[in-house]
Design a protein around this motif. Structure first.
Motif, PDB file in Angstrom:
ATOM      1  N   SER A 152       0.888  -1.058   0.008  1.00 39.68           N
ATOM      2  CA  SER A 152       0.040   0.018   0.012  1.00 39.68           C
ATOM      3  C   SER A 152       0.753   1.398  -0.024  1.00 39.68           C
ATOM      4  CB  SER A 152      -0.864   0.089   1.267  1.00 39.68           C
ATOM      5  OG  SER A 152      -0.084  -0.060   2.421  1.00 39.68           O
ATOM      6  N   GLU A 153       2.083   1.155   0.520  1.00 36.54           N
ATOM      7  CA  GLU A 153       2.861   2.495   0.381  1.00 36.54           C
ATOM      8  C   GLU A 153       3.444   2.738  -0.725  1.00 36.54           C
ATOM      9  OE1 GLU A 153       5.675  -0.936   2.018  1.00 36.54           O
ATOM     10  OE2 GLU A 153       3.412  -0.304   2.273  1.00 36.54           O
ATOM     11  N   THR A 154       3.288   2.017  -1.762  1.00 43.24           N
ATOM     12  CA  THR A 154       4.073   2.219  -2.986  1.00 43.24           C
ATOM     13  C   THR A 154       2.972   3.014  -3.815  1.00 43.24           C
ATOM     14  OG1 THR A 154       5.106  -0.014  -2.959  1.00 43.24           O
ATOM     15  CG2 THR A 154       4.839   1.019  -5.211  1.00 43.24           C
ATOM     16  N   TYR A 155       3.600   4.168  -4.281  1.00 45.41           N
ATOM     17  CA  TYR A 155       2.609   5.041  -5.151  1.00 45.41           C
ATOM     18  C   TYR A 155       3.081   5.373  -6.548  1.00 45.41           C
ATOM     19  CZ  TYR A 155      -0.756   5.931  -1.214  1.00 45.41           C
ATOM     20  OH  TYR A 155      -1.435   5.708  -0.357  1.00 45.41           O
ATOM     21  N   THR A 156       4.531   5.278  -6.772  1.00 39.96           N
ATOM     22  CA  THR A 156       4.986   5.312  -7.917  1.00 39.96           C
ATOM     23  C   THR A 156       6.090   4.274  -8.285  1.00 39.96           C
ATOM     24  OG1 THR A 156       7.167   6.687  -7.137  1.00 39.96           O
ATOM     25  CG2 THR A 156       5.226   7.736  -7.779  1.00 39.96           C
ATOM     26  N   THR A 157       6.276   3.965  -9.554  1.00 40.35           N
ATOM     27  CA  THR A 157       7.119   3.135 -10.107  1.00 40.35           C
ATOM     28  C   THR A 157       7.697   3.311 -11.596  1.00 40.35           C
ATOM     29  OG1 THR A 157       7.195   0.552 -10.608  1.00 40.35           O
ATOM     30  CG2 THR A 157       5.424   1.616 -11.172  1.00 40.35           C
ATOM     31  N   LYS A 158       8.854   2.974 -11.809  1.00 40.21           N
ATOM     32  CA  LYS A 158       9.440   3.070 -13.092  1.00 40.21           C
ATOM     33  C   LYS A 158       8.370   2.165 -14.161  1.00 40.21           C
ATOM     34  CE  LYS A 158      13.055   5.847 -13.293  1.00 40.21           C
ATOM     35  NZ  LYS A 158      13.080   6.944 -13.929  1.00 40.21           N
ATOM     36  N   GLY A 159       7.910   2.854 -15.260  1.00 46.17           N
ATOM     37  CA  GLY A 159       7.200   2.028 -15.974  1.00 46.17           C
ATOM     38  C   GLY A 159       8.090   1.527 -17.380  1.00 46.17           C
TER      39      GLY A 159
END
Length: 336
Positions: A152-159
Motif C-alpha cells: 500500500s505504501e507504493t505509489y510510483t514506479t518506473k514504467g
C-alpha cells in the motif's frame, strides 16, 4: 499561459523565503503526534538524523494521502477511513519543443492555447502546452496493472515504454508519435488512490489540509487547487483569532472545516464521476455520452467532460472562499 506544478511549488517556496519567521526543515517527515492540545507536540524525523520533538500552537498537516497526521488522528478518535484503490494509474509526460520541430501537427498542439482530451474505454489522455509553449504536458489515466500486487505504501514506479505504448495502441497517430518521444527508462507511473470521506478534519489544535483529508482523482484538475483553497481559508481565519487560547484555535479550525469540507468532498466525487463517464465502454451509456459531445459541437449544452462544463466551472471558480471566511467567521465561530 499555463505553468507546471514545479513552477507553482517554486513560487510558493520563494514567497516563503521572503518571510523571516518561516524556518524550513528539509528531508524531515512528521513521525507521530504525541499530544493534540493545549499544545500540540509531534515527532519530526529527519531522513539522516535523530528524531526530535516539536511543540506548536497550531499544526496544519498537509502531509498528503499517506498522511501520518491523519493516521494518528483517526486512531485517537477510533475512526476507520481506509485508503481506497481506484484501480487506476497515470503516466505523467513532458515533451520538449525541440523534440517536435520537424512535426507540424505536433507543433500545432504545442503552439495552441487549448487543452486536448483523448478518451477511450477505461483510458484517457489530457494534454496542453505549458511554460510559454516550450513543453507539452501530458497526463494519462489507465487501468492499474503494475501496482495491483504492490504494497500500500507504493505509489510510483518506473514504467515500461512498450507497456505504455501498448495501453494506448488504438489511440490516434498523434498520440503514438508523442508517446514514442518519451525516452526509454524515463517512463514513470503513478498509482491513483483516494480514501473514504472523513468524519472530521480537526482534532485539538491540528487540522488536516489538502490530500491528507480530501485526495481527489485528477479528472477535474482540482487536487492542488482545493489544497490552495484550504490554505487561503486558514490564512484568513487565523488572522481573525480573537485570542490564542487552545479553545479558540480549535473552534477556528472547525470553522475552516465548516467552510471547506462539503465543497471539497463534492468536487472529489464529481472528479470520480467525470472519470466514470469519460471511461465508458460499449453500450447505451457511451452512445448517449457521444451523442451529447456531438450535440455540443452544434449548439452547446451539457458537457460530459465535467472539467469543461460551464456550470461546473461556475461552481468551481465562481466561489470566493476567502470572502466567505472573512465575512462569516464571527457568525460561524459563535455557532460552534
Amino acid at each position: 499561459m499555463v505553468g507546471h506544478r514545479t513552477s507553482l511549488a517554486s513560487g510558493l517556496y520563494e514567497g516563503c523565503k521572503a518571510e523571516k519567521a518561516i524556518k524550513f526543515h528539509f528531508s524531515t517527515s512528521l513521525g507521530a503526534i504525541k499530544t493534540w492540545s493545549p499544545k500540540t507536540t509531534f515527532t519530526a524525523t529527519p531522513r539522516n538524523g535523530e528524531p526530535f520533538t516539536v511543540e506548536a500552537d497550531v499544526v496544519l498537516a498537509a502531509d498528503g494521502i499517506k498522511s501520518n497526521a491523519r493516521r494518528d488522528m483517526l486512531k485517537t478518535l477510533n475512526i476507520n477511513a481506509d485508503i481506497i484503490d481506484t484501480n487506476q494509474a497515470a503516466y505523467r509526460i513532458m515533451i520538449n519543443r525541440s523534440d517536435i520541430l520537424d512535426d507540424p501537427e505536433l507543433l500545432e498542439l504545442m503552439d495552441g492555447e487549448t487543452v486536448t482530451r483523448w478518451i477511450g474505454e477505461k483510458r484517457h489522455i489530457i494534454a496542453y502546452p505549458i511554460s510559454n509553449n516550450t513543453i507539452y504536458n501530458m497526463s494519462t489515466c489507465q487501468p492499474d496493472v503494475n501496482f495491483a500486487a504492490a504494497p500500500s505504501e507504493t505509489y510510483t514506479t518506473k514504467g515500461s515504454k512498450p507497456a505504455m505504448l501498448s495501453v494506448f495502441s488504438d489511440f490516434c497517430p498523434k498520440i503514438q508519435r508523442l508517446l514514442n518521444l518519451v525516452p526509454d527508462g524515463e517512463v514513470c507511473e503513478w498509482k491513483l488512490r483516494v480514501h473514504a470521506p472523513l468524519p472530521t478534519w480537526v482534532h485539538g489544535s491540528v487540522a488536516l489540509v489538502g490530500d491528507a483529508c480530501h485526495p481527489t482523482l485528477p479528472h477535474l484538475a482540482q487536487g492542488a487547487a482545493q489544497a490552495i483553497e484550504d490554505a487561503a481559508v486558514i490564512g484568513v481565519l487565523l488572522g481573525k483569532l480573537p485570542d490564542s487560547s487552545p479553545a479558540t484555535i480549535n473552534k477556528t479550525l472547525q470553522v475552516y472545516q465548516k467552510i471547506r469540507k462539503d465543497r471539497a468532498e463534492t468536487l472529489v466525487e464529481m472528479a470520480a464521476a467525470s472519470g466514470r463517464e469519460l471511461h465508458l465502454g460499449k453500450g447505451a451509456a457511451k452512445e448517449e455520452r457521444d451523442r451529447q459531445f456531438e450535440e455540443l459541437k452544434k449548439k452547446g449544452g451539457r458537457v460530459p467532460d465535467k472539467w469543461a462544463d460551464a456550470d461546473v466551472q461556475k461552481m468551481i471558480y465562481g466561489v470566493d472562499v476567502m470572502k466567505i471566511a472573512d465575512e462569516e467567521y464571527e457568525e460561524m465561530f459563535k455557532s460552534i
